[in-house]
Scaffold this motif. Structure first.
Motif, PDB file in Angstrom:
ATOM      1  N   CYS A  21      23.275  28.520  43.218  1.00 26.11           N
ATOM      2  CA  CYS A  21      22.358  27.980  44.244  1.00 26.11           C
ATOM      3  C   CYS A  21      23.140  27.579  45.491  1.00 26.11           C
ATOM      4  CB  CYS A  21      21.604  26.753  43.713  1.00 26.11           C
ATOM      5  SG  CYS A  21      20.354  27.181  42.508  1.00 26.11           S
ATOM      6  N   TRP A  22      24.296  26.942  45.295  1.00 25.94           N
ATOM      7  CA  TRP A  22      25.114  26.510  46.442  1.00 25.94           C
ATOM      8  C   TRP A  22      25.502  27.722  47.281  1.00 25.94           C
ATOM      9  CZ3 TRP A  22      29.873  27.407  48.575  1.00 25.94           C
ATOM     10  CH2 TRP A  22      30.327  26.477  49.509  1.00 25.94           C
ATOM     11  N   ASN A  76      22.447  29.287  49.066  1.00 31.21           N
ATOM     12  CA  ASN A  76      22.001  28.444  50.189  1.00 31.21           C
ATOM     13  C   ASN A  76      22.887  28.605  51.414  1.00 31.21           C
ATOM     14  OD1 ASN A  76      19.743  27.358  49.023  1.00 31.21           O
ATOM     15  ND2 ASN A  76      20.853  25.642  48.084  1.00 31.21           N
ATOM     16  N   ASN A  82      26.188  26.372  40.890  1.00 31.25           N
ATOM     17  CA  ASN A  82      27.132  27.066  41.786  1.00 31.25           C
ATOM     18  C   ASN A  82      26.456  28.240  42.494  1.00 31.25           C
ATOM     19  OD1 ASN A  82      29.200  25.337  41.180  1.00 31.25           O
ATOM     20  ND2 ASN A  82      30.115  26.658  39.616  1.00 31.25           N
TER      21      ASN A  82
END
Ligand code: KMH
Ligand code: ZN
Length: 278
Positions: free
Chosen positions: A191-192, A195, A189
């Motif tokens: 990383c999402w 990003n 989560n």
């Protein structure tokens, strides 16, 4: 080079945690100063500030923020203070914004990016509320720390920034993961979310409860920044209450050393966050 240094924020008090849960949670001005100093001495560049009345009742009164801010700055003259505009669940938007009415105006303040569950409560951040908070921060040149408790909060605030309703680039995000009822604290989560932020932005991760240290480790390894403190977590390790916010900050400092990140001073944090030196 400040760029790769780790900014540690200490959320020393919060609005929900109590002395019944950990007797070291600060309520009075003296206790708030004690906790701020312990965190700064341990390596925090920023203190995220909630304040209380002496009996522990959360308040957003600018008089109380003024008193606490002046007392903290006397003990820690250079620290960056990020007053909360989230306050406690159930407060009105006007009440919440009162924390930004101090003199001088704070260099930063939190801006919560959407309504969400908050344990058994609802943390209400409607679009009109967020537009009012954005307008205030634009007018007063306060840099928001965008608090995202849910994945969808990121998209909401990016849309608002595109429309000029809240301050835009460079934006500072705080991904608060693991609040009961909100986005779980997982590396996937995080990383999402990371990003999805615009180039030139900065970010911090906050793991709630037992997620505090794993999320700190992830944030350090991923090149982000970390928030810890009693607002988010009362324990130093399983079953061991933290004696101070400084102990929690110190744990992050030790992790950072092991992982090869140097700790940013408050002035280095100002450079990283593109704040004017005041
Ligand atoms: N006390 C929470 C309901 C913020 O500081 O902006 C919200 C909060 C967020 O702490
Ligand atoms: Zn807060």
């Amino acid at each position: 080079m400040a760029a790769n240094k780790l900014i540690i924020t200490a959320a020393i008090c919060g609005a929900e945690v109590t002395k019944e849960q950990n007797p070291n949670v600060p309520y009075t001005v003296e206790e708030i100063v004690r906790e701020a100093k312990s965190a700064v001495d341990a390596g925090a560049a920023i203190v995220h500030l909630h304040v209380r009345q002496d009996d522990g009742t959360p308040t957003q009164s600018h008089e109380r923020f003024q008193e606490c801010t002046e007392a903290i700055l006397k003990a820690c003259p250079n620290v960056i203070l990020i007053p909360s505009t989230g306050g406690a669940v159930g407060m009105t938007p006007d009440e919440r914004l009162d924390s930004t009415n101090t003199t001088p105006i704070p260099e930063m303040a939190t801006l919560d990016c959407g309504t969400c569950n908050f344990g058994d409560d609802i943390f209400d951040n409607s679009m009109p509320t967020m537009r009012a908070f954005g307008q205030r921060m634009i007018e007063r040149h306060i840099k928001p720390e965008y608090e995202c408790f849910e994945m969808g909060h990121l998209d909401t605030i990016l849309n608002m920034a595109r429309k000029g309703q809240v301050p835009g680039n460079p934006m500072q995000f705080n991904f608060v993961l693991g609040v009961p009822g909100c986005t779980p604290a997982t590396v996937a989560n995080l990383c999402w979310l990371v990003n999805g932020i615009p180039a030139g932005s900065t970010w911090t991760v906050t793991g709630v409860g037992r997620n505090a240290v794993p999320m700190a480790a992830a944030g350090i390894a991923m090149g982000g920044n970390v928030r810890v403190g009693f607002e988010d977590n009362l324990y130093l390790s399983k079953g061991v209450l933290a004696k101070s916010n400084g102990e929690l900050v110190d744990k992050v400092v030790r992790l950072a050393k092991e992982l090869g990140r140097e700790i940013a001073t408050s002035d280095e944090a100002r450079e990283i966050l593109s704040l004017d030196k005041r």
